[in-house]
Design an enzyme around this catalytic site. Structure first.
Site, PDB file in Angstrom:
ATOM      1  CG  HIS A 144      14.233 -14.790  11.509  1.00  0.00           C
ATOM      2  ND1 HIS A 144      14.842 -15.893  11.982  1.00  0.00           N
ATOM      3  CD2 HIS A 144      13.217 -14.700  12.086  1.00  0.00           C
ATOM      4  CE1 HIS A 144      14.018 -16.492  12.993  1.00  0.00           C
ATOM      5  NE2 HIS A 144      12.987 -15.822  12.898  1.00  0.00           N
TER       6      HIS A 144
ATOM      7  CE  LYS B 269      15.497 -12.910  14.887  1.00  0.00           C
ATOM      8  NZ  LYS B 269      14.705 -12.032  15.733  1.00  0.00           N
TER       9      LYS B 269
END
Length: 267
Positions: A155, A159
C-alpha cells in the site's frame, strides 16, 4: 433516492465516495462531514471532490446533519468510527464501515451496535477482492495441507496499519477453510535465524511505498508448482463504488452485521 452521508469527506477516500455517490443511480449525496477543526468546513463538498457545486456543504459534526441522511459511509479511523457508530445507533441510522485496524474489543462493539442498526462492515469493498475471497476458500480446500501459504500486500506510504485489513481477512478465509486458528498460525514478517518453516504457518509480508492503492497476493506454494491469487487496485473508485453499492443494498435490511459477501450474493 437513498440519502448518503460521507464521513471524512475532505480526504482522498472521502472525495472518491462523494464522486461515487453522485454517479450511482438511486443514490444521492446529502451530507458530508470532516474534522471539526478543518478550515474546509462550509466549503461545497462537490467542489472539494472536483465535481462542481452540488449544494452540500462540509459539516464539522455528524450530530448536526442527522436529519439529512439514511446511511453513513465511514472510511476513517477506529476512534472516529466508533464515535460515529454510537451516534448512528442512537439515531437509528444505517452504516457502511470501511475503516480498518479495529482491536478485538472494538470489533465486539460493532457486533453490539448491529443488534440495533444494519451495518455493512468489510475490510475491502472491491468486487474483485471479494471474488478473490471466494477463490481463496476454494483454493485452500483443494490444496489443503500440501502447500505453504504466504500473503503479500503493498500500500501507499501513508497507510497507518499493517498488515492491511484485506490481507488479514484473506488470512482468516484461508485459515477457516483449513480448520486453523489464524491467531495461532500467523507469522508477521521474518528476520534473522527463523528456522525452517512449519507447514501450518500462514505468513504475512508488508510493503509501504509511494502511492500504491492496494496490491494483495496469496501464494500457495508446493513442490514443483505454485498457485497465486492476486488483486491489484489502481483507483480508490473501486472501493468507493462498492461502498455506495453496499449503502443502497442496506435499504430495508434488518439490524445485523453484514459484509460484502452478503451484498454481492456470494454466500
Amino acid at each position: 433516492m437513498r440519502r448518503i452521508a460521507v464521513m471524512g469527506a475532505a480526504g482522498r477516500m472521502g472525495k472518491a465516495l462523494i464522486e461515487a455517490a453522485r454517479q450511482a443511480p438511486g443514490a444521492g449525496l446529502t451530507a458530508a462531514i470532516g474534522r471539526p477543526d478543518s478550515t474546509l468546513v462550509g466549503v461545497d463538498a462537490g467542489e472539494l471532490a472536483g465535481q462542481g457545486r452540488i449544494g452540500v456543504s462540509l459539516s464539522g459534526e455528524l450530530a448536526t446533519v442527522l436529519d439529512r441522511f439514511d446511511v453513513l459511509i465511514d472510511f476513517t479511523h477506529p476512534t472516529v468510527t466508533l464515535k460515529n457508530l454510537d451516534i448512528c445507533r442512537r439515531a437509528g441510522k444505517a452504516m457502511v464501515i470501511g475503516t480498518t485496524g479495529f482491536s478485538a474489543d472494538e470489533r465486539r462493539m460493532l457486533d453490539e451496535a448491529a443488534r440495533e442498526i444494519p451495518i455493512v462492515f468489510a475490510a475491502n469493498f472491491s468486487v474483485g477482492v471479494n471474488l478473490c475471497l471466494k477463490l481463496l476458500d476454494t483454493a485452500a480446500r483443494v490444496l489443503g495441507d500440501e502447500v505453504d501459504i504466504e500473503i503479500v500486500e503493498a500500500h501507499h506510504r501513508h497507510k497507518v496499519d499493517a498488515p492491511s485489513g484485506t490481507a488479514l481477512r484473506m488470512g482468516e478465509v484461508v485459515a477457516s477453510a483449513l480448520g486453523r486458528d489464524l491467531q495461532k498460525v500467523a507469522v508477521y514478517g521474518r528476520e534473522g535465524q527463523t528456522g525452517a518453516r512449519t507447514r501450518e504457518t500462514i505468513g504475512f509480508a508488508t510493503v509501504r511505498a509511494g502511492d500504491i492503492v492496494g496490491d494483495h497476493t496469496v501464494l500457495f506454494a508446493a513442490e514443483g508448482e505454485r498457485v497465486e491469487i492476486t488483486h491489484k487496485a489502481s483507483s480508490r473508485m473501486t472501493f468507493a463504488k462498492g461502498a455506495v453499492r453496499a449503502a443502497l443494498w442496506l435499504e430495508g435490511r434488518d439490524p445485523a452485521l453484514y459484509d460484502m459477501q452478503d451484498v454481492l450474493g456470494l454466500r
